[in-house]
Design a protein around this motif. Structure first.
Motif, short mmCIF file in Angstrom:
data_model
loop_
_atom_site.label_atom_id
_atom_site.label_comp_id
_atom_site.label_asym_id
_atom_site.label_seq_id
_atom_site.Cartn_x
_atom_site.Cartn_y
_atom_site.Cartn_z
N GLU A 489 49.18 62.39 54.02
CA GLU A 489 49.68 61.39 54.99
C GLU A 489 50.56 60.77 54.24
N ARG A 490 50.31 60.22 52.99
CA ARG A 490 51.19 59.17 52.08
C ARG A 490 52.47 59.70 51.80
N ASP A 491 52.60 61.27 52.11
CA ASP A 491 53.86 61.64 51.50
C ASP A 491 55.03 61.59 52.89
N ASN A 551 65.70 57.68 56.49
CA ASN A 551 65.85 57.41 55.32
C ASN A 551 64.91 58.69 54.53
N LEU A 552 65.53 59.46 53.74
CA LEU A 552 64.65 60.59 53.22
C LEU A 552 63.90 60.28 51.65
N LYS A 553 64.34 59.28 51.26
CA LYS A 553 63.87 58.67 49.88
C LYS A 553 62.26 59.02 49.98
N ASP A 554 61.82 59.48 48.86
CA ASP A 554 60.38 59.82 48.58
C ASP A 554 59.67 60.32 49.76
N ARG A 555 60.20 61.07 50.60
CA ARG A 555 59.38 61.94 51.57
C ARG A 555 59.18 63.30 51.50
N PRO A 583 64.33 63.20 48.60
CA PRO A 583 62.96 63.05 49.13
C PRO A 583 61.99 63.62 47.72
N ARG A 584 60.96 63.37 48.15
CA ARG A 584 59.83 63.73 46.92
C ARG A 584 59.71 65.28 46.98
#
Ligand code: ASP
Length: 657
Positions: A489-491, A551-555, A583-584
């Protein structure tokens, strides 16, 4: 006598740019031997858009060389207001002057005018496309300040999507071997057609830093960059593993920035309703000046500035943009001399590469997708013409507009002699190349277009259904289960479909995820050969108020497509993803994997492996797209490409649609 126009920075070879710089050095001494070089010559300046520096420095340059200038104070008061075409204006004004300097709001307009003018034409900025004489000033300033271009690291910052100065500068920096970090404001990243031109023509891979990393740059933490000498090929990895992240961090912390090129938000180019674009626009000010890592970084700006560059920087030695503007005169004097000299010398005109040109042999043909391209805004002055780009055996077939550089993917091809058409597939590569060479290749935007022109579909051999409706449904369900198993979920997962069939499948996956988790999953689509936003939300999944670019950062991005074959489409999609925010992870889900990869991309979730031969076609039919058809995946043999006659073993049974 062959004239030499200056429309794109690509019109000058590196050694010619060096020659112009040597001339510019001489022009700094106004009483030098070139003082009266242009005596008796006239330059006409035609500016269809506002300008201060470009126009005045060109006019000053001409006058300093002893020439004179004719002009129209505002093109709204010229015959343009009466409906005159740019072609007619160019023809006429060329008979009054020895050189034309033109700025226009349409992409490609100056190139179109150059075709009608029999004197040299200089592009002083065409829409969002290029501004090559600004690039000469930028490079000259950088060279003067830093002594060299090769190996230097330059940060390009701001509105990289619409900023024409950025596009020309980027091509030039790549050619001179500089390292580039791009920091686009969110939603204003470098357009994909520019990225692909860099790769194709200059073998320069660019993995831009995401806009969110701007903060990181300023606060000295991490940054992603790519240089011609150390390509880390980030875009080819679907997983950004922690080790890679830390390697990049390490690399970035040692990175020294030689120059930062700041640009203004190009408000006049935003679509109606696009005012929100670039809301979080970067700003260079006091904080930048205090950062240790920028202590030797000079700041350039093509000007005018609005509020992205604080006046604080004016007082610092690093703010060199007024010097850069002042160099406009000697550099443009040098350019004028170079172009007039070229007229007189019998030297070959530039170094021309051979290209495969495509001009429709039929009265209706493909159209450039860029609505601001001169071929769309005034087709009577510029008929569509394209460079045909075959990405290599098995690759896609793309047309690049000769006026504005935008690309479009070929959907339907026809052979003019038998008047037959079919959808393009890599199995047709050789035949299509042959038709092109023989002037017998037709290309259509739609089936309707082909049929209106009297083309009939090619017949195809026997078809085999390799996945039916139930198989496809089961695959989507399995893929959805696997996605949930591999994503926390955190992703903050984002399902991103490649337009158009990938986007349909992404929608179905998002539905399945919703059934399983009882909540909405964010859904988007990615368009590789379009001119609008490259990554869009799928509206049904968002609230009206949330109109910001995704926003794709860290997703955790789940990229979805129907078929993976060579992997080139996915490579382009990854490059778009990485410039929109790092992204992640990016995982790839496909309904069918055909094998025959040309780039090292491996799907994480696959509905079915179909190791088909290169001569076979695999086609996914989805009810959302084909309307009344049921879902299925078909495999069939290719048509006979010669003369349109299918080989005897492939007798007519069904038609390709
Ligand atoms: N003066 C430059 C141009 O015409 C930059 C700008 O307007 O922002 O493109």
């Amino acid at each position: 006598m062959k004239k030499r126009d200056f429309i794109s920075i690509s019109d000058l070879a590196n050694d010619e740019i060096e020659e112009i710089f040597r001339l510019a050095d001489r022009m700094l001494d106004r009483a030098g031997p070139e003082a009266k070089f242009c005596a008796g010559k006239i330059m006409a300046t035609l500016f269809y858009e506002p300008s201060t520096r470009t126009r005045l420095s060109f006019e000053s340059a001409m006058q300093r060389l002893g020439g004179s200038v004719i002009s129209c104070p505002d093109m709204r008061f010229s015959s343009t207001a009466k409906g005159e075409t740019i072609a007619d204006t160019a023809r006429v004004v060329a008979s009054y002057a020895d050189i034309l300097t033109v700025r226009h709001n349409w992409d490609g307009a100056v190139k179109a005018m150059a075709k009608y003018a029999d004197v040299p034409v200089i592009n002083a900025g065409d829409g969002s496309h290029e501004h090559p004489s600004q690039t000469l000033c930028d490079l000259y300033t950088l060279r003067k300040e830093k002594g060299k271009l090769k190996g230097m690291t330059v940060v390009l910052c701001g509105d990289l999507k619409h900023g024409r100065t950025v596009h020309s500068l980027l091509y030039a920096l790549a050619r001179f071997g500089a390292h580039v970090v791009t920091l686009g404001a969110r939603g204003m990243e470098i357009p994909q057609y520019v990225v692909e031109k860099l790769e194709r023509e200059y073998h320069y891979s660019l993995a831009p830093m995401a806009s969110d990393d701007l903060q990181a740059v300023v606060s000295e933490s991490d940054a992603v960059y790519l240089t011609p000498s150390q390509p880390h090929q980030l875009a080819l990895f679907t997983q950004v593993d922690p080790e890679m992240q830390s390697r990049l961090k390490n690399l970035a912390s040692r990175l020294k920035f030689d120059a930062l090129y700041m640009t203004r938000k190009q408000k006049e180019r935003l679509k109606e309703g696009g005012e929100g674009e670039g809301r979080e626009y970067p700003r260079i000010g006091e904080r930048f000046l205090r950062e240790r890592r920028f202590k030797d970084t000079v700041v350039l700006h093509p000007l005018p500035r609005v509020d992205e560059l604080s006046p604080e920087v004016d007082k610092d030695w690093r703010g060199i943009y007024f010097k850069q503007a002042a160099y406009g005169v000697p550099v443009r004097m040098a350019l004028l001399k170079f172009l007039f000299d070229a007229l007189e010398s019998r030297k070959a005109v530039g170094k021309h590469k051979t290209v495969n040109l495509f001009k429709s042999p039929e009265p209706i043909g493909p159209q450039c997708l860029n609505h601001n391209c001169v071929t769309r805004t005034e087709p009577v002055s510029a008929e569509p013409r394209f460079e045909a780009l075959f990405a290599g055996g098995g690759g896609g077939f793309v047309l690049r507009c000769c006026y504005c550089d935008h690309q479009l993917k070929v959907q339907y091809v026809g052979h003019t002699r038998p008047k037959r058409y079919c959808s393009y597939d890599s199995s047709l590569l050789e035949a299509v190349q042959r038709w092109l060479m023989q002037g017998e290749l037709a290309i259509f935007d739609s089936l309707k277009q082909a049929e209106e022109l009297g083309y009939e579909p090619y017949k195809v051999g026997p078809q085999r259904i390799i996945m039916d409706e139930a198989d496809i449904r089961r695959s989507i369900e399995q893929i959805s289960d696997q996605i949930l198993a591999g994503t926390g979920e955190r992703d903050r997962p984002l399902i991103l479909g490649v337009r158009s069939k990938g986007a349909v499948l992404a929608g179905r996956i998002a539905e399945q995820l919703k059934v399983r988790r009882n909540r909405d999953f964010e859904l988007g689509e990615i368009e590789i050969y379009g001119t609008e936003e490259e990554i869009k939300r799928v509206p049904a999944s968002i609230s009206e108020t949330e109109r910001e670019p995704i926003n794709l950062k860290d997703r955790a991005v789940i990229l979805v497509d129907d078929v993976i074959h060579t992997g080139r489409t996915i490579k382009s999609a990854l490059s778009i993803i990485f410039k929109s925010g790092r992204p992640r992870s990016v995982r790839l889900a496909v309904l069918v994997d055909r094998g025959h990869r040309e780039v090292p991309v491996k799907p994480d979730y696959v509905g079915k492996h179909i190791p088909s031969s290169d001569r076979e076609r695999v086609r996914v039919k989805l009810r959302e797209i084909e309307q009344d058809e049921k879902d299925k995946v078909l495999i069939y043999s290719v048509i006979g490409p010669d003369g349109g006659q299918p080989p005897p073993d492939l007798t007519a049974e069904a038609t390709v649609s």
